[in-house]
Enzyme design. Sequence first.
Site, PDB file in Angstrom:
ATOM      1  N   LYS A  84      47.174  32.181  38.444  1.00  0.00           N
ATOM      2  CA  LYS A  84      46.162  32.012  39.490  1.00  0.00           C
ATOM      3  C   LYS A  84      46.510  30.862  40.430  1.00  0.00           C
ATOM      4  O   LYS A  84      46.885  29.781  39.994  1.00  0.00           O
ATOM      5  CB  LYS A  84      44.802  31.753  38.833  1.00  0.00           C
ATOM      6  CG  LYS A  84      43.650  31.465  39.779  1.00  0.00           C
ATOM      7  CD  LYS A  84      42.356  31.285  38.990  1.00  0.00           C
ATOM      8  CE  LYS A  84      41.208  30.782  39.826  1.00  0.00           C
ATOM      9  NZ  LYS A  84      39.959  30.651  39.054  1.00  0.00           N
ATOM     10  N   TYR A 143      40.555  27.692  35.219  1.00  0.00           N
ATOM     11  CA  TYR A 143      39.281  27.029  35.443  1.00  0.00           C
ATOM     12  C   TYR A 143      38.504  27.789  36.510  1.00  0.00           C
ATOM     13  O   TYR A 143      39.084  28.426  37.378  1.00  0.00           O
ATOM     14  CB  TYR A 143      39.418  25.548  35.774  1.00  0.00           C
ATOM     15  CG  TYR A 143      40.278  25.157  36.966  1.00  0.00           C
ATOM     16  CD1 TYR A 143      39.828  25.327  38.270  1.00  0.00           C
ATOM     17  CD2 TYR A 143      41.514  24.551  36.778  1.00  0.00           C
ATOM     18  CE1 TYR A 143      40.601  24.929  39.356  1.00  0.00           C
ATOM     19  CE2 TYR A 143      42.299  24.153  37.843  1.00  0.00           C
ATOM     20  CZ  TYR A 143      41.841  24.336  39.130  1.00  0.00           C
ATOM     21  OH  TYR A 143      42.604  23.944  40.199  1.00  0.00           O
ATOM     22  N   CYS A 144      37.193  27.773  36.382  1.00  0.00           N
ATOM     23  CA  CYS A 144      36.272  28.533  37.240  1.00  0.00           C
ATOM     24  C   CYS A 144      36.727  29.990  37.384  1.00  0.00           C
ATOM     25  O   CYS A 144      36.959  30.479  38.494  1.00  0.00           O
ATOM     26  CB  CYS A 144      36.149  27.885  38.615  1.00  0.00           C
ATOM     27  SG  CYS A 144      34.689  28.426  39.558  1.00  0.00           S
ATOM     28  N   PRO A 145      36.878  30.709  36.268  1.00  0.00           N
ATOM     29  CA  PRO A 145      37.341  32.095  36.342  1.00  0.00           C
ATOM     30  C   PRO A 145      36.308  33.003  37.003  1.00  0.00           C
ATOM     31  O   PRO A 145      35.103  32.790  36.878  1.00  0.00           O
ATOM     32  CB  PRO A 145      37.547  32.474  34.871  1.00  0.00           C
ATOM     33  CG  PRO A 145      36.596  31.587  34.124  1.00  0.00           C
ATOM     34  CD  PRO A 145      36.565  30.298  34.882  1.00  0.00           C
ATOM     35  N   LEU A 204      31.801  27.153  38.072  1.00  0.00           N
ATOM     36  CA  LEU A 204      32.218  26.072  37.184  1.00  0.00           C
ATOM     37  C   LEU A 204      33.131  25.107  37.929  1.00  0.00           C
ATOM     38  O   LEU A 204      33.368  25.254  39.125  1.00  0.00           O
ATOM     39  CB  LEU A 204      32.908  26.664  35.953  1.00  0.00           C
ATOM     40  CG  LEU A 204      31.991  27.472  35.019  1.00  0.00           C
ATOM     41  CD1 LEU A 204      32.805  28.261  34.016  1.00  0.00           C
ATOM     42  CD2 LEU A 204      31.006  26.549  34.311  1.00  0.00           C
TER      43      LEU A 204
END
EC number: 2.3.1.204
Length: 281
Positions: A160, A147-149, A93
């Site tokens: 993160k 975001y973009c896990p 993502l």
Amino acid sequence: MNKLYDILHPSTYRFIDQSNMGPTFSALQSFAIDDALAIAVGEKESPTAARLWVHHDTVVLGIPDARLPNISEAIDYLKEEGYQVVVRNSGGLAVLLDEGVLNLSLIFPDAKEVNIHDGYDAMVEFIKHLFSDLTDQIEAYEITQSYCPGAYDLSIGGKKFAGISQRRVKRGSAVQIYLDVSGSGAERAALLKNFYKVGLNDEPTRFQYPNIDPRVMASLNELLGTDLTVADVRNRILFQLNDWSDHIVANSLEGEEIETFTKRFEQMIVRNKKALEQINE
């Protein structure tokens, strides 16, 4: 010796530093370069490689992002905020890149013998050791509201600061990580939170997009109370490569690698253009 040690301690590392290329250096170029290197490393025409890269004010979208109900409006929002947008031809993502984010690609041979988890584990080990003088609290698990896990998100205290992806091309594998070195992790996350808000506009989707909470993301400087720069982390990486190998060569792309890069880059330009055209239809 175990497999992870062997992967990370080759006799020679090839070091390519593209962390100071400037704002005209495109993320599409980076993907093509890593493909060219993965092919060369996989065919044993190049030693194990480490490449550093920085892209200015760029949002890289994954294929699922391009399927947002209101993706055209969401991309317009990013552009209005001053970001260029590219769509990569792979999963994952959206990620945000700027001058405070350092990207590292470790490119390993023997993709058939080194499974995908080995590649991820090698990068986690590399990063933990890289900052071992500053912290022993780095953990790898999914930060679901980032975001973009992903399963190999790197965090400290639940916040993160890095995400890892992997691209396997023929016999080589490129393990890529973005490191939020400086700046505000929460501000980066807030921008992508708004991107998804605009892109979804409360419409239901079959795909589960991340419900981003900016509070779960931070830069290394915010987490460690340091004033690291991208150049500082670049030097740390170079020192570690030197410690973990017998010698380092600093060769840019050459010969067939340039031909491969050119072909891959042209393909990525066409695919990216097609993806953006479909969005705007």
